[in-house]
Every structure is written in C-alpha cells, then in structure tokens.
Design a protein around this motif. Structure first.
Motif, PDB file in Angstrom:
ATOM      1  N   GLU A 247      55.119 -17.241  61.498  1.00 44.94           N
ATOM      2  CA  GLU A 247      56.213 -17.474  60.554  1.00 44.94           C
ATOM      3  C   GLU A 247      55.893 -17.057  59.128  1.00 44.94           C
ATOM      4  O   GLU A 247      54.737 -17.030  58.712  1.00 44.94           O
ATOM      5  N   GLU A 313      61.470 -27.055  54.351  1.00 45.78           N
ATOM      6  CA  GLU A 313      60.922 -25.760  54.768  1.00 45.78           C
ATOM      7  C   GLU A 313      62.028 -24.851  55.288  1.00 45.78           C
ATOM      8  O   GLU A 313      62.937 -25.293  55.977  1.00 45.78           O
ATOM      9  N   ALA A 315      61.826 -21.221  57.369  1.00 47.65           N
ATOM     10  CA  ALA A 315      60.885 -20.266  57.952  1.00 47.65           C
ATOM     11  C   ALA A 315      61.624 -19.148  58.672  1.00 47.65           C
ATOM     12  O   ALA A 315      62.627 -19.382  59.347  1.00 47.65           O
ATOM     13  N   GLU A 337      58.174 -23.225  67.187  1.00 46.92           N
ATOM     14  CA  GLU A 337      58.587 -22.857  65.830  1.00 46.92           C
ATOM     15  C   GLU A 337      58.200 -21.410  65.524  1.00 46.92           C
ATOM     16  O   GLU A 337      58.732 -20.801  64.611  1.00 46.92           O
ATOM     17  N   HIS A 342      63.361 -21.286  61.695  1.00 48.04           N
ATOM     18  CA  HIS A 342      63.566 -22.735  61.701  1.00 48.04           C
ATOM     19  C   HIS A 342      63.657 -23.309  60.299  1.00 48.04           C
ATOM     20  O   HIS A 342      63.342 -22.643  59.305  1.00 48.04           O
ATOM     21  N   ASP A 377      60.271 -29.835  62.128  1.00 49.19           N
ATOM     22  CA  ASP A 377      60.853 -28.493  62.264  1.00 49.19           C
ATOM     23  C   ASP A 377      61.893 -28.481  63.365  1.00 49.19           C
ATOM     24  O   ASP A 377      61.696 -29.106  64.405  1.00 49.19           O
TER      25      ASP A 377
END
Ligand code: ZN
Ligand code: ZN
Length: 407
Positions: A247, A313, A315, A337, A342, A377
């Motif tokens: 990511e 976050e 990503a 993830e 995500h 996530d």
C-alpha cells in the motif's frame, strides 16, 4: 521448504525489524508454528540481537479468559503489566508479531465486554504507547494456523491446507524467491518512487467513486505525506512494519469527510466478521452505518471513543495487485488490506505528516491526525473505483481509473 522458511525468517529479522547489533527483540506468537518461531529467533540473533524473548499466546486461552473473567478484572492494568510497559518504553525492544490465529476464533464471545475492558485500560496504556510511537522497530507477519488454513482452503486436509497457506503467505510476502531481502529492497525503492510522485502534487483532498454507491470526499492536511513500504524510526533505523505491504497510504485530516463509502470485502473485527456494509460521513464523522451482517458490532466499533467515527488512513493499492490477483480472501487485514484500496477508522499515523518529529503529540492532533484507541482498516477497492486528487488551486488529477493506478 525448510530452506525457504529460513529465508523468510531472515527477511523478518533483517528487513522487517532490521535488528541492530545489541538490540533486544520481543516476539509475540501463537502456538501454531513453534519451529518457525525458533527460526525467527535464530535469525534475530544472527542479525545481532542481544536477547530474544518470545511471548506465546493461544486463542482458546484468550477465549477462555474473555468468557470467565469479570469486566472488572479485565479492565484492570496490573502493576506487573505496567512495569512491562515501562520497561519497554525505556529499552525500546524490536517487536515481531507473528500472526496465525483463527479469524473466527473469538466468535460468540461477549464483544461489548471486551470493548469496555479495552476502553477502561486505555488511559493507563496510552501514555506508554505514545512514548514508544516511532521510537521502536516493529513488524507484523504471518504463519499458517490450523483453523485459519482450513478457513482458506476448506476442501483440503489439515496438512494440505497448511502447506497451501505457507505457499500463499510466502508468495504474498515476496519471500518465495531466491533472495527475499533483495526483492524487498527493490520493492521499497519502487514504492518510494510512487510516493514521491504523489507528494509532489500537494493534494488537499481525495474523491472516491464507484458504481457500488461509493461517493466520498476526504480532506488531507497540508502536511499530509504519502508513505509506503519501509519507514524510518526517530532513531534513524529503516524497517518494514508490515510484511507483506503493497500500500501507499496517508493520514487524512480528521473532520473532513463527506459522502458514502461502501465496503467491498468482509471485515474481521475482534474475531467476528462484518459483511456488506456502508458508512455515511458528515463533517468527517460517521453518521450512519449499514451492514447485512454484524451491524451491531460495527455500530459498537464506531462509537468506541470520540475518534473511532473519524478516518485515520487512506490507502491506495491497485486492484491488479500481486495479492489481489491471488483471488484469495485471507480474512486478515495484514493481507486483505494489501489487495484493495482501503480506509481506516480511528487513529491516524504521525509519520504521514511532513517532518512529524518537530511536532508534539498535541500539535499533531491539532493539525488533523485523528486520535482513537482503535485503528480498523476496511476495504473499498473495486474494479471500477476511481480516485481523483484535488490540488490546492482546485485542479484535479486522476490517480486511479478502473481500480488501477492512472498516475
Ligand atoms: Zn493500510
Ligand atoms: Zn491501517
């Protein structure tokens, strides 16, 4: 196979933790693969560790504790636990987490009790966590657990499922080749290049759109930085906190999110699955949750504390990523993830702020790094996802088109 596992263990010690001569290492692992854990400990010693301590855990035991202990005893941080945290803050040992537990293994346990206990413990734990943040090398990686492997490959025998899962883990972790350490150097270099291109754009917002109903705008801080792959501790040691990691991610500005986002994969939270869910944001906060399965758990999750309903976050991962193309749902965030764009609810990352070392924790919060005891996530990548970046002057740059990088 044994030879390849040794290479994997060396990868975790040298590129994951990047153990420095004389450093202490703590390994946290379940009882599933003691032979591999021993290999990992040996690799840490070979990398220069002065001592390696293994803390074993066993999911059926965690389950038993959760069922038998009262909320009161679970809420207490004992003096010896606190002493352990104090020791860690002082000595800053490298920490290797080797995951293998069953994603469904805590099903049926009173989740509200678990949540209340962690909320009660958090004020004691938090100062130690914050004192350690970005001062410690750590790495999360995985090995097959029996129940976990059977969940992934239900039609195979236990032994075959385990073998198949080793293959999947090594492939996903870029540890299946001749020289995994070299593969990670190259991987890190290519992630760094893409981060630079993104950071040079100085984006102020990301707009997500998909035919599944996702239509979300997330604000970024002026100081937000896109990061990926390895990172540098404040002591100046480069390490890889997640193996695998595909990511590129950043910390958004807490309080700036508008619209709806629809998840594209189930979420395993506290040993239970939440499926087919969506979240609606207003003023940066989740104001509505919907889920076909696990809606109550999702609602509990976003109300854990004040920051649990805000984003920490964003990503970006191509839909056609190596892990995505395996077409295998791991039911574990470390892998899943890395197969999908995500977002995370909860705590933001300090090190996704430009020159974060010069700010105090309070200043980072004021800039917009979200604060929460959770960081969860959830996947939003799809074959038609588009992501458009907005620059300071209002111009737009297409980052993702049809689920893949357009930049
Ligand atoms: Zn992430
Ligand atoms: Zn995350």
């Amino acid at each position: 196979m044994k030879e390849q596992l040794r290479k994997y263990a060396t990868l975790l010690a040298k590129k994951g933790l990047n153990v420095q001569k004389g450093q202490e290492v703590w390994i946290q692992a379940d009882l599933d693969q003691p032979e591999f854990v021993t290999m990992a400990a040996e690799a840490c010693y070979e990398a220069g560790a002065s001592s390696v301590t293994v803390e074993w855990s066993h999911q059926p035991l965690s389950r038993l504790h959760a069922q038998r202990r009262s909320l009161e005893t679970m809420s207490k941080v004992t003096s010896w636990e606190e002493e352990k945290m104090r020791y860690q803050t002082r000595e800053k040992p490298c920490r290797l987490h080797i995951l293998s537990s069953d994603p469904d293994g805590m099903k049926g346990v009173d989740q509200e009790k678990l949540m209340k206990a962690s909320v009660a413990r958090y004020p004691v734990v938090k100062p130690y966590q914050e004192a350690l943040a970005n001062h410690q090398q750590w790495c999360i990686a995985a090995v097959p657990g029996k129940a976990w492997a059977k969940k992934l490959f239900p039609d195979l025998s236990e032994a075959e499922a385990e073998e198949k899962m080793w293959d999947a883990i090594l492939y996903a972790s870029r540890a299946d080749g001749e020289d995994p350490c070299k593969a990670w150097d190259e991987h890190n270099a290519s992630l760094a290049e893409r981060c630079k291109a993104l950071n040079d754009l100085h984006l102020t917002a990301l707009c997500y759109r998909s035919a599944n109903g996702t239509d979300l705008k997330v604000g970024l801080m002026d100081e937000s930085l896109f990061c990926g792959g390895g990172e540098q501790s404040l002591e100046g040691v480069f390490f890889n906190p997640n193996i695998p990691s595909e990511e590129i991610f950043t910390t958004p500005k807490a309080g700036e999110a508008e619209g709806v986002v629809v998840s594209t994969k189930p979420l395993s939270y506290r040993g239970e699955l939440i499926e087919d869910f969506s979240l609606r944001f207003e003023g940066g906060k989740v104001v509505e949750v919907k889920a076909k399965k696990g809606e109550e758990l999702l609602r509990q999750m976003v109300s854990t504390d004040e920051g649990a309903c805000k984003l920490g976050e964003c990503a970006l991962i191509a839909y056609d990523s190596p892990i995505g193309n395996m077409n295998l749902l791991f039911y574990n965030t470390l892998f899943d993830e890395n197969a999908s764009c995500h977002l995370a609810l909860g705590r933001g990352y300090n090190d996704c702020v430009r020159d974060y070392g010069k700010y105090t924790q309070e200043e980072l919060r004021a800039l917009g790094v979200n604060d929460s005891m959770i960081h969860v996530d959830f996947m939003i990548g799809s074959a038609d996802l588009s992501v458009v970046g907005v620059r300071k002057d209002g111009t737009k740059v297409t980052l993702f088109e049809n689920g893949n990088w357009a930049l």
